[in-house]
Scaffold this active site. Sequence first.
Site, PDB file in Angstrom:
ATOM      1  N   ASP A  17       0.836  -1.205   0.000  1.00  0.00           N
ATOM      2  CA  ASP A  17       0.000   0.000   0.000  1.00  0.00           C
ATOM      3  C   ASP A  17       0.870   1.254   0.000  1.00  0.00           C
ATOM      4  OD1 ASP A  17      -1.907   1.929   0.388  1.00  0.00           O
ATOM      5  OD2 ASP A  17      -2.378   1.340   2.457  1.00  0.00           O
ATOM      6  N   ASP A  70      -8.737 -13.829 -18.668  1.00  0.00           N
ATOM      7  CA  ASP A  70      -9.654 -14.348 -17.649  1.00  0.00           C
ATOM      8  C   ASP A  70     -10.767 -15.190 -18.279  1.00  0.00           C
ATOM      9  OD1 ASP A  70     -10.385 -14.078 -14.748  1.00  0.00           O
ATOM     10  OD2 ASP A  70     -12.230 -13.231 -15.573  1.00  0.00           O
ATOM     11  N   GLU A 108      -6.420 -18.421 -18.929  1.00  0.00           N
ATOM     12  CA  GLU A 108      -6.968 -18.979 -17.689  1.00  0.00           C
ATOM     13  C   GLU A 108      -8.191 -19.772 -18.108  1.00  0.00           C
ATOM     14  OE1 GLU A 108      -9.327 -18.449 -13.617  1.00  0.00           O
ATOM     15  OE2 GLU A 108      -9.925 -17.545 -15.483  1.00  0.00           O
ATOM     16  N   ASP A 125      -4.050   3.830   2.644  1.00  0.00           N
ATOM     17  CA  ASP A 125      -5.500   3.669   2.853  1.00  0.00           C
ATOM     18  C   ASP A 125      -5.886   2.216   3.162  1.00  0.00           C
ATOM     19  OD1 ASP A 125      -5.171   2.481   0.389  1.00  0.00           O
ATOM     20  OD2 ASP A 125      -6.723   3.640  -0.638  1.00  0.00           O
ATOM     21  N   ASP A 174      -1.690  -0.739  -4.011  1.00  0.00           N
ATOM     22  CA  ASP A 174      -1.843   0.107  -5.196  1.00  0.00           C
ATOM     23  C   ASP A 174      -0.588   0.027  -6.071  1.00  0.00           C
ATOM     24  OD1 ASP A 174      -0.024   1.764  -3.720  1.00  0.00           O
ATOM     25  OD2 ASP A 174      -1.743   2.606  -2.648  1.00  0.00           O
ATOM     26  N   ASN A 221      -0.233   4.516  -0.337  1.00  0.00           N
ATOM     27  CA  ASN A 221      -0.782   5.767   0.217  1.00  0.00           C
ATOM     28  C   ASN A 221      -1.454   5.583   1.567  1.00  0.00           C
ATOM     29  OD1 ASN A 221      -3.114   4.465  -0.450  1.00  0.00           O
ATOM     30  ND2 ASN A 221      -3.938   6.088  -1.764  1.00  0.00           N
TER      31      ASN A 221
HETATM   32  O1  ISL Z   1     -14.984 -20.938 -14.997  1.00  0.00           O
HETATM   33  C1  ISL Z   1     -14.945 -21.457 -13.935  1.00  0.00           C
HETATM   34  C2  ISL Z   1     -15.612 -22.629 -13.807  1.00  0.00           C
HETATM   35  O2  ISL Z   1     -15.491 -23.221 -15.055  1.00  0.00           O
HETATM   36  C3  ISL Z   1     -14.251 -20.860 -12.796  1.00  0.00           C
HETATM   37  O3  ISL Z   1     -13.454 -21.729 -12.081  1.00  0.00           O
HETATM   38  C4  ISL Z   1     -13.484 -19.760 -13.402  1.00  0.00           C
HETATM   39  O4  ISL Z   1     -12.548 -20.225 -14.303  1.00  0.00           O
HETATM   40  C5  ISL Z   1     -12.828 -18.950 -12.398  1.00  0.00           C
HETATM   41  O5  ISL Z   1     -13.745 -18.576 -11.454  1.00  0.00           O
HETATM   42  C6  ISL Z   1     -12.399 -17.749 -13.129  1.00  0.00           C
HETATM   43  O6  ISL Z   1     -11.754 -16.920 -12.249  1.00  0.00           O
HETATM   44  C7  ISL Z   1     -11.456 -15.685 -12.788  1.00  0.00           C
HETATM   45  O7  ISL Z   1     -12.615 -14.983 -13.161  1.00  0.00           O
HETATM   46  C8  ISL Z   1     -13.509 -14.625 -12.119  1.00  0.00           C
HETATM   47  C9  ISL Z   1     -12.795 -13.953 -10.963  1.00  0.00           C
HETATM   48  O8  ISL Z   1     -13.650 -13.868  -9.860  1.00  0.00           O
HETATM   49  C10 ISL Z   1     -11.547 -14.709 -10.574  1.00  0.00           C
HETATM   50  O9  ISL Z   1     -10.867 -14.036  -9.547  1.00  0.00           O
HETATM   51  C11 ISL Z   1     -10.700 -14.876 -11.791  1.00  0.00           C
HETATM   52  O10 ISL Z   1      -9.474 -15.478 -11.545  1.00  0.00           O
HETATM   53  C12 ISL Z   1     -14.523 -13.708 -12.701  1.00  0.00           C
HETATM   54  O11 ISL Z   1     -13.882 -12.712 -13.438  1.00  0.00           O
HETATM   55 CA    CA Z   2      -3.532   2.314  -1.245  1.00  0.00          CA
END
Ligand code: ISL
Ligand code: CA
Length: 594
Positions: free
Chosen positions: A43, A232, A312, A47, A51, A45
């Site tokens: 952190d 993601d 991911e 809070d 960041d 700043n």
């Molecule tokens: O898709 C899933 C099941 O098939 C989940 O396991 C998924 O892959 C996972 O939750 C994805 O996570 C990512 O996206 C989420 C977020 O909350 C997580 O922190 C992130 O890593 C939504 O954006």
């Molecule tokens: Ca901060």
Amino acid sequence: MTSTAPLTTGDLTAGAPVHSLAGSGEWWRDAVIYQVYPRSFADGNGDGIGDLPGVTAKLDHLKQLGVDAVWLSPFYRSPQKDAGYDVADYRDIDPLFGTLADFDEMLAGAHERGLKIIVDLVPNHSSDQHVWFQEALTAAPGSAARERYMFRDGRGPAGSDVPNNWQSIFGGPAWTRLAPSEDDGPLGPQWYLHLFDSTQPDLNWENPEVREEFEAVLRFWLDRGVDGFRVDVAHGMIKAPGLPDWEGQVAMVEGTVEESTDKATDPGAPEDGSTGAGHHGPMFDQDGVHEIYRAWHRVLAEYDGDRCLVAEAWVEPLSRLARYVRPDEMNQAFNFSFLTAPWDAARLRTVVGASLSTMDAVGAPTTWVLSNHDVVRHVSRLGLADIGSGPLNGIGANDPQPDLELGTRRARAATLLMLGLPGSAYMYQGEELGLPDHTTLPDDVREDPSFFRTGGAEPGRDGCRVPLPWVGGAPGNGFGATGKTWLPQPDVYAELAADKQYGVEGSTYEMYRTALELRRAEKIGAGVLSWVDALTDSPDVVAFRVAGVVVLANLGAAPLPLPAGTDVLVASGDLATSADAVAVPADTTVWLRA
Ligand code: ISL
Ligand code: CA
């Protein structure tokens, strides 16, 4: 405790390589990539929330540790309903984390130190505060603004039933109905799809405008100089035509892990390395996603250098995952089959071998990961009595509590095994300090939407997201100048703080630093793996050779005596030394000079 028969030097002979791909070439093929979860790293700043200036201030820690790259979880403008995975503006920094100037400073500081920067891209859904969704709310059904998301009429005569039966990954229905408006037809207000929280509407990836927008977003960050993107929910953007009903329910981490099994006693253990980390159903792993990644590959190819895309994707078997990293798509995919594998020698050998050969077949490097911001940290996970079926989604105060001593020993052994593998390894901030989760967080400090949407049935992921301890015993253990921390830290963080471990022989930090230095010097990441012949069927020991190093992980109870005169390069714990032999105790990994 009786020892097994001592190994001789000849016993360390390794057989044929499991894969052919030596990982040299682009930087990411053998990189160690450190995940920064900005709100909990440092952190700047005061809070209580981490960041970007905090990250910049700690770049020397990362450089000293010896990683190659940093992946930052989202720092974009966001109402923070899912800790930033709900993006309201993909081209700006949330004031909580700083400004675009702070980002540029962080990026320049990283590059000066030879560290690459990977940013997080969240394309499956936006925040409901995104200008597109706000526009869609006031637009009519069927309008161009609604077509950017997944709006549908409800079922039933008044449209009052959900359009289909899908469940949100965070719990509850995956559909939310809009408030009534004068534009509504006879079926009343429409519903919108959200695989995650109701504040995270899914985007419509069949719409070319959505594709164009995200290609522009990629260019925005590439132009600023980032080295890659972690994508993601890369398996979720395209849904099966017609959005058919599906009886399944996907949890945050589905299936967790199966019972620890030994191939000898359980011939049913999967050959393909599957651990239950894969997600199926009409919302996942549809063929159409690959067209998106081919287009992104072309965008990245327009830029200089080796920019990369990391998927991911919770997809199994590994052969399905490998489709995301074909030569014209992404470059790496997280290996969740490895993360969810039980602490069992035979199962680990299976998943390691299957990962290497499957990724090799498409010319991609294998990745390895043990912890991230969505799962219980491996210190806590491996400290549970039954490591075959431990929860990955969070441990609550009323759940069985992990044994920290056991978990730490196993986690260090697991880490040294992982860092000895060829390919690219991901680490999660704080694992270099051996941090456990906070496993007794009070409910009233929790923030993870999965806790709320399951009515508390799932503790959620806050336990692995606790602010890092930098200065043991200082207020907030030195997370920031004021001592404020957005989640409370467990007591043990005071002794595990970074400053208590720097230069301290035997500390987890020094073990990571030594292993990373050796990994670089020995070119382990770019090597090929062969199993140590004498131990390929061992129920207790995982043993392989990469480059000039033999890695031995002893998961059994009996100490494993080493050949006389063995040169031990690094060990995850104290070795047992007697007059005639040095032995590797239970839950300990060593690297030996081959
Ligand atoms: O898709 C899933 C099941 O098939 C989940 O396991 C998924 O892959 C996972 O939750 C994805 O996570 C990512 O996206 C989420 C977020 O909350 C997580 O922190 C992130 O890593 C939504 O954006
Ligand atoms: Ca901060």
